[in-house]
Design a protein around this motif. Structure first.
Motif, short mmCIF file in Angstrom:
data_model
loop_
_atom_site.label_atom_id
_atom_site.label_comp_id
_atom_site.label_asym_id
_atom_site.label_seq_id
_atom_site.Cartn_x
_atom_site.Cartn_y
_atom_site.Cartn_z
N UNK A 43 0.84 -1.20 0.00
CA UNK A 43 0.00 0.00 0.00
C UNK A 43 0.87 1.25 0.00
N UNK A 44 0.41 2.24 -0.76
CA UNK A 44 1.13 3.50 -0.89
C UNK A 44 0.27 4.66 -0.41
N UNK A 45 0.93 5.67 0.12
CA UNK A 45 0.23 6.79 0.75
C UNK A 45 0.25 8.04 -0.13
N UNK A 46 -0.46 9.05 0.34
CA UNK A 46 -0.60 10.29 -0.42
C UNK A 46 0.47 11.29 -0.03
N UNK A 47 0.63 12.29 -0.86
CA UNK A 47 1.55 13.39 -0.59
C UNK A 47 1.27 13.98 0.79
N UNK A 48 2.32 14.08 1.61
CA UNK A 48 2.16 14.70 2.92
C UNK A 48 1.78 13.74 4.04
N UNK A 49 1.44 12.49 3.72
CA UNK A 49 1.10 11.54 4.77
C UNK A 49 2.19 10.47 4.85
N UNK A 50 1.91 9.43 5.58
CA UNK A 50 2.84 8.30 5.68
C UNK A 50 2.00 7.04 5.78
N UNK A 51 2.64 5.94 6.12
CA UNK A 51 1.89 4.68 6.20
C UNK A 51 0.81 4.72 7.29
N UNK A 52 0.83 5.74 8.16
CA UNK A 52 -0.25 5.85 9.16
C UNK A 52 -1.61 6.03 8.48
N UNK A 53 -1.60 6.47 7.23
CA UNK A 53 -2.85 6.58 6.47
C UNK A 53 -3.57 5.24 6.39
N UNK A 54 -2.80 4.15 6.39
CA UNK A 54 -3.35 2.81 6.17
C UNK A 54 -3.55 2.00 7.44
N UNK A 55 -3.26 2.57 8.60
CA UNK A 55 -3.26 1.78 9.84
C UNK A 55 -4.56 1.02 10.05
N UNK A 56 -5.69 1.73 9.97
CA UNK A 56 -6.99 1.11 10.28
C UNK A 56 -7.39 0.10 9.21
N UNK A 57 -7.24 0.47 7.95
CA UNK A 57 -7.63 -0.45 6.87
C UNK A 57 -6.75 -1.69 6.86
N UNK A 58 -5.44 -1.50 7.08
CA UNK A 58 -4.53 -2.65 7.10
C UNK A 58 -4.86 -3.60 8.25
N UNK A 59 -5.29 -3.04 9.39
CA UNK A 59 -5.65 -3.90 10.52
C UNK A 59 -6.82 -4.81 10.17
N UNK A 60 -7.72 -4.32 9.33
CA UNK A 60 -8.89 -5.11 8.93
C UNK A 60 -8.54 -6.17 7.88
N UNK A 61 -7.42 -6.00 7.21
CA UNK A 61 -7.02 -6.94 6.15
C UNK A 61 -5.84 -7.84 6.57
N UNK A 62 -5.24 -7.52 7.72
CA UNK A 62 -3.98 -8.15 8.09
C UNK A 62 -4.04 -9.62 8.43
N UNK A 63 -5.21 -10.15 8.71
CA UNK A 63 -5.30 -11.58 8.97
C UNK A 63 -5.24 -12.41 7.69
N UNK A 64 -5.63 -11.77 6.58
CA UNK A 64 -5.70 -12.50 5.31
C UNK A 64 -4.57 -12.16 4.35
N UNK A 65 -3.91 -11.03 4.59
CA UNK A 65 -2.85 -10.56 3.69
C UNK A 65 -1.65 -10.10 4.50
N UNK A 66 -0.45 -10.30 3.94
CA UNK A 66 0.73 -9.62 4.45
C UNK A 66 0.71 -8.21 3.88
N UNK A 67 0.56 -7.23 4.73
CA UNK A 67 0.40 -5.85 4.26
C UNK A 67 1.67 -5.06 4.60
N UNK A 68 2.33 -4.55 3.58
CA UNK A 68 3.45 -3.64 3.80
C UNK A 68 3.14 -2.30 3.15
N UNK A 69 3.43 -1.24 3.87
CA UNK A 69 3.19 0.10 3.36
C UNK A 69 4.51 0.80 3.10
#
Length: 267
Positions: free
Chosen positions: A25-51
């Motif tokens: 997963x990639x983030x937007x200008x001015x943000x960081x991987x914290x943009x994906x924290x909540x969504x990644x938590x919901x997908x993390x049991x089924x996928x290896x998620x790296x931002x």
């Protein structure tokens, strides 16, 4: 131009990589991987998620030279190969991270299992606007962007409802390196792949926010139309009450859309 170096954060539970499908997963200008924290938590049991973080954002080093979006896409492939050589992966990205996704689809489609581009388009803004912003931030630093970004990033009422999430994202902007941010602006100034969308063959999901003034739903529709016109598979979905940072504003909706799409289309 020199290909930048980008670094990644593991957003799913610690385990040996490779047992689950890889989602980058990639983030937007001015943000960081914290943009994906909540969504990644919901997908993390089924996928290896790296931002991955943009140059000068989060944990990625800044750069002293310019780059274009195609070089960002190359850097993402290099990153994946440093973690799991040659593996095919699902990709999702927001805004500039989404533009990088389109470039991955054009230049590295053979590596992708599915593609989700969010709050983005095949061209964003005007070259003049991006170059002006780059000059301003290079001179004054990223804090000068906080007020305007808060207005663009979030749908009305979100900052009141979710002060912790919005504060975390605005702190990422404040902490971003001014030069890395400016080079990202210049990359967006030259980004225009409207004529190349037809070459994307990987199944693509384009998610937009109804409240997004930067990349409105018409941008996602145009991306999907351009891909399908070339014979590819793509669909566009607009989320109510969402502006420019869909994974932070509507993590449950984004995670469900992505999960369904990846399961249906991930080869």
């Amino acid at each position: 131009m020199v290909k930048p170096t980008v670094k990644a954060v593991l957003l799913s539970p610690q385990r040996e990589l490779g047992a689950k499908p890889l989602l980058v997963v990639g983030s937007s200008l001015g943000t960081s991987t914290v943009l994906w924290t909540e969504t990644a938590a919901l997908l993390g049991d089924e996928y290896d998620v790296i931002g991955w973080d943009l140059p000068g954002h989060g944990i990625s080093p800044t750069t002293t030279e310019g780059f274009d979006v195609a070089e960002l896409a190359d850097a993402v492939v290099d990153l994946v190969d440093s973690v799991s050589p040659g593996v095919n992966f699902h990709y999702a990205g927001v805004s500039l991270g989404g533009a990088t996704g389109l470039q991955l689809g054009i230049n590295h489609g053979n590596r992708l299992r599915s593609l989700s581009v969010q709050c983005t388009g095949a061209k964003l803004g005007t070259p003049e606007g991006w170059l002006e912003r780059a000059a301003t931030v290079r001179k004054l630093g990223t804090p000068v962007m906080i007020q305007g970004s808060a207005e663009r990033w979030f749908a009305p009422g979100f900052m009141d409802r979710q002060p912790e999430i919005s504060s975390r994202l605005l702190h990422a902007l404040r902490d971003a390196d001014r030069f890395g941010y400016s080079f990202c602006c210049e990359a967006l100034a030259s980004f225009d792949v409207r004529g190349q969308l037809g070459s994307i063959t990987v199944p693509t999901l384009a998610i937009s926010g109804v409240e997004d003034s930067v990349a409105p739903p018409s941008f996602a529709e145009a991306v999907a139309a351009g891909i399908t016109a070339g014979g590819g598979t793509a669909q566009a979905v607009a989320l109510d009450g969402v502006a420019h940072l869909a994974p932070a504003e509507a993590p449950a909706a984004v995670a469900e859309l992505m999960r369904t799409f990846m399961k249906e289309n991930g080869l």
